[in-house]
Write a protein that holds these residues in place. Sequence first.
Motif, mmCIF file in Angstrom:
data_model
loop_
_atom_site.group_PDB
_atom_site.id
_atom_site.type_symbol
_atom_site.label_atom_id
_atom_site.label_comp_id
_atom_site.label_asym_id
_atom_site.label_seq_id
_atom_site.Cartn_x
_atom_site.Cartn_y
_atom_site.Cartn_z
ATOM 1 N N VAL A 38 0.863 -1.183 0.000
ATOM 2 C CA VAL A 38 0.000 0.000 0.000
ATOM 3 C C VAL A 38 0.898 1.231 0.000
ATOM 4 C CG1 VAL A 38 -1.715 1.330 1.283
ATOM 5 C CG2 VAL A 38 -1.858 -1.170 1.243
ATOM 6 N N ALA A 39 0.624 2.170 -0.899
ATOM 7 C CA ALA A 39 1.398 3.412 -0.978
ATOM 8 C C ALA A 39 0.465 4.605 -0.810
ATOM 9 C CB ALA A 39 2.139 3.505 -2.309
ATOM 10 N N PHE A 40 0.988 5.666 -0.223
ATOM 11 C CA PHE A 40 0.201 6.866 0.066
ATOM 12 C C PHE A 40 0.905 8.074 -0.521
ATOM 13 C CE2 PHE A 40 -0.721 10.262 3.377
ATOM 14 C CZ PHE A 40 -1.997 10.553 2.904
ATOM 15 N N ALA A 67 -0.558 7.627 9.102
ATOM 16 C CA ALA A 67 -0.523 6.363 8.371
ATOM 17 C C ALA A 67 0.683 5.521 8.782
ATOM 18 C CB ALA A 67 -0.479 6.639 6.870
ATOM 19 N N ILE A 68 1.833 6.156 8.903
ATOM 20 C CA ILE A 68 3.060 5.450 9.269
ATOM 21 C C ILE A 68 2.927 4.808 10.644
ATOM 22 C CG2 ILE A 68 5.495 5.800 9.868
ATOM 23 C CD1 ILE A 68 5.510 8.024 7.689
ATOM 24 N N LYS A 69 2.354 5.529 11.592
ATOM 25 C CA LYS A 69 2.216 4.996 12.948
ATOM 26 C C LYS A 69 1.309 3.777 12.984
ATOM 27 C CE LYS A 69 3.211 9.115 15.736
ATOM 28 N NZ LYS A 69 2.657 10.099 16.700
ATOM 29 N N VAL A 70 0.242 3.797 12.207
ATOM 30 C CA VAL A 70 -0.656 2.641 12.160
ATOM 31 C C VAL A 70 0.063 1.455 11.511
ATOM 32 C CG1 VAL A 70 -2.803 1.715 11.208
ATOM 33 C CG2 VAL A 70 -2.756 4.037 12.159
ATOM 34 N N ALA A 71 0.782 1.707 10.421
ATOM 35 C CA ALA A 71 1.535 0.634 9.765
ATOM 36 C C ALA A 71 2.548 0.025 10.723
ATOM 37 C CB ALA A 71 2.230 1.170 8.518
ATOM 38 N N TYR A 72 3.211 0.870 11.491
ATOM 39 C CA TYR A 72 4.190 0.384 12.462
ATOM 40 C C TYR A 72 3.515 -0.463 13.548
ATOM 41 C CZ TYR A 72 7.738 0.504 16.131
ATOM 42 O OH TYR A 72 8.638 0.147 17.104
ATOM 43 N N LYS A 73 2.395 -0.002 14.035
ATOM 44 C CA LYS A 73 1.668 -0.741 15.069
ATOM 45 C C LYS A 73 1.233 -2.109 14.567
ATOM 46 C CE LYS A 73 -2.676 0.061 16.023
ATOM 47 N NZ LYS A 73 -3.940 0.676 16.475
ATOM 48 N N LEU A 74 0.893 -2.190 13.282
ATOM 49 C CA LEU A 74 0.437 -3.452 12.697
ATOM 50 C C LEU A 74 1.590 -4.362 12.277
ATOM 51 C CD1 LEU A 74 -2.527 -2.117 10.501
ATOM 52 C CD2 LEU A 74 -2.669 -3.302 12.703
ATOM 53 N N GLY A 75 2.831 -3.913 12.461
ATOM 54 C CA GLY A 75 3.985 -4.739 12.122
ATOM 55 C C GLY A 75 4.262 -4.836 10.645
ATOM 56 N N ILE A 76 3.815 -3.849 9.873
ATOM 57 C CA ILE A 76 4.000 -3.837 8.420
ATOM 58 C C ILE A 76 5.367 -3.233 8.083
ATOM 59 C CG2 ILE A 76 3.109 -2.839 6.272
ATOM 60 C CD1 ILE A 76 0.327 -2.794 7.649
ATOM 61 N N SER A 83 2.461 20.127 2.446
ATOM 62 C CA SER A 83 1.725 20.926 3.435
ATOM 63 C C SER A 83 1.899 20.291 4.808
ATOM 64 C CB SER A 83 0.234 21.017 3.094
ATOM 65 O OG SER A 83 -0.417 19.767 3.309
ATOM 66 N N GLN A 84 1.659 21.073 5.848
ATOM 67 C CA GLN A 84 1.770 20.550 7.204
ATOM 68 C C GLN A 84 0.689 19.516 7.480
ATOM 69 O OE1 GLN A 84 2.349 23.551 10.152
ATOM 70 N NE2 GLN A 84 2.368 22.108 11.851
ATOM 71 N N SER A 85 -0.505 19.746 6.942
ATOM 72 C CA SER A 85 -1.588 18.784 7.178
ATOM 73 C C SER A 85 -1.314 17.463 6.457
ATOM 74 C CB SER A 85 -2.932 19.366 6.734
ATOM 75 O OG SER A 85 -2.950 19.637 5.349
ATOM 76 N N ALA A 86 -0.687 17.527 5.282
ATOM 77 C CA ALA A 86 -0.320 16.299 4.581
ATOM 78 C C ALA A 86 0.750 15.544 5.355
ATOM 79 C CB ALA A 86 0.170 16.621 3.168
ATOM 80 N N ALA A 87 1.690 16.280 5.957
ATOM 81 C CA ALA A 87 2.716 15.644 6.788
ATOM 82 C C ALA A 87 2.089 14.939 7.980
ATOM 83 C CB ALA A 87 3.724 16.694 7.256
ATOM 84 N N GLN A 88 1.095 15.565 8.592
ATOM 85 C CA GLN A 88 0.430 14.956 9.740
ATOM 86 C C GLN A 88 -0.356 13.717 9.336
ATOM 87 O OE1 GLN A 88 -1.792 18.408 10.994
ATOM 88 N NE2 GLN A 88 -0.148 19.154 12.330
ATOM 89 N N THR A 115 -4.507 19.611 0.996
ATOM 90 C CA THR A 115 -5.449 20.036 2.039
ATOM 91 C C THR A 115 -6.012 18.849 2.824
ATOM 92 O OG1 THR A 115 -7.230 20.079 0.378
ATOM 93 C CG2 THR A 115 -6.092 22.153 0.836
ATOM 94 N N ILE A 116 -5.433 17.661 2.641
ATOM 95 C CA ILE A 116 -5.872 16.497 3.412
ATOM 96 C C ILE A 116 -5.530 16.716 4.888
ATOM 97 C CG2 ILE A 116 -3.726 15.175 3.226
ATOM 98 C CD1 ILE A 116 -5.440 12.670 2.799
ATOM 99 N N GLU A 117 -6.271 16.093 5.765
ATOM 100 C CA GLU A 117 -6.014 16.209 7.203
ATOM 101 C C GLU A 117 -6.024 14.837 7.845
ATOM 102 O OE1 GLU A 117 -8.999 18.771 8.747
ATOM 103 O OE2 GLU A 117 -8.155 20.591 7.851
ATOM 104 N N LYS A 118 -5.332 14.702 8.958
ATOM 105 C CA LYS A 118 -5.344 13.439 9.679
ATOM 106 C C LYS A 118 -6.775 13.146 10.139
ATOM 107 C CE LYS A 118 -3.734 13.310 13.873
ATOM 108 N NZ LYS A 118 -2.876 13.408 15.093
ATOM 109 N N GLY A 119 -7.117 11.865 10.173
ATOM 110 C CA GLY A 119 -8.462 11.464 10.570
ATOM 111 C C GLY A 119 -9.396 11.245 9.400
ATOM 112 N N ILE A 120 -9.015 11.701 8.215
ATOM 113 C CA ILE A 120 -9.866 11.538 7.039
ATOM 114 C C ILE A 120 -9.863 10.086 6.555
ATOM 115 C CG2 ILE A 120 -10.027 12.115 4.576
ATOM 116 C CD1 ILE A 120 -9.435 14.974 5.237
#
Length: 340
Positions: free
Chosen positions: A5-7, A151-160, A141-146, A113-118
């Motif tokens: 999966v790529a973002f 996404a990275i944190k969830v991938a890390y938590k899932l061991g991906i 953008s800062q919101s894209a970075a967030q 203009t994407i935001e975390k939680g979307i």
Amino acid sequence: MSKVVAFGEIMLRLSTERHLRFSQAKEFGASYGGGEFNVCVSLANYGVNAEFVTRLPENEIGFSALKEMRKMNVESHNIVYGGERLGIYFLETGAGTRGSNVVYDRAHSSMATIEKGIIDWEKVLEGATWFHWSGITPAISQSAAQACLEAIKVAYKLGITISCDLNYRSKLWQYGKTPSEVMPELLQYSNVILGDIDTAYFMLGIPKVNPNYQDEKSLPVLYSKLFDLIPNLKTVATTLRYSVSASHQRIGGVLFDGKAIYQAAVKEVTPVVDRVGSGDAFMGGLIYGLQHYQNNNQRALDFAVAACCLKHTIAGDYNLVTLKEVENMIDGDSAGLVSR
């Protein structure tokens, strides 16, 4: 079966024809592309289940980009809609001693203009074995970075397994943050990184160096500093580019796995048809190689370099080559003979 999966952002690419300058152009060739999406296209061509996650405007241009994803056999089940516009980039293709030039028009795009939680990343990453991002997304953008960090944190938590192409674009970091203020937190979760040593140092906020990639004794020390600063890092690779001219490139590569240095032989690429996307072709080849040639880092690196070389011969952002074509080039078939 692996699933990558790529973002990132897919953009409309408007290119001058026949190496014309912007001021000469009466028309532009329209196509699509974007770093992370280009990686997905490569992987899909190699038979890998690849999915691209992005945000598109809910208009005809956004729908056309979605059709492009489907055309390239890239999964698009988790696209979100919103924002005003699709990002655009203009390309003036160089020739000979004149380099190419890119002008971005992606401010206030749907991805900017994407935001975390979307995006529901727990749902998106279910069943994934690999997550890929690049330094382009946190640059826009800062919101894209967030959103990218989320996404990275969830991938890390899932061991991906997490990979990153550093992809430094000086023209994009315009929202008041420098790479060294943003990238270190994102990079700490990554297992595989593609980028120059000096770029990695710059993004991590440490003094830059001028590495000699031919000196196999000094490279482990320079690369090891990245392993010290990025706790989850397992593999780092660098694309070697020696530009003779815009029409003639010499391409090689280096890989370090924390223990040993691997070097790929430098290959001559001339004439160059289109250099844009060649780094993404290397990244796609590296991901494939690390997954399918396990315990054979030399083969994985050679695959990435061959994929990168072949991309230089193809117009557009995508590396439209088959697995067999890349493997044939690794095995010494680079004569370009007609296949009958």
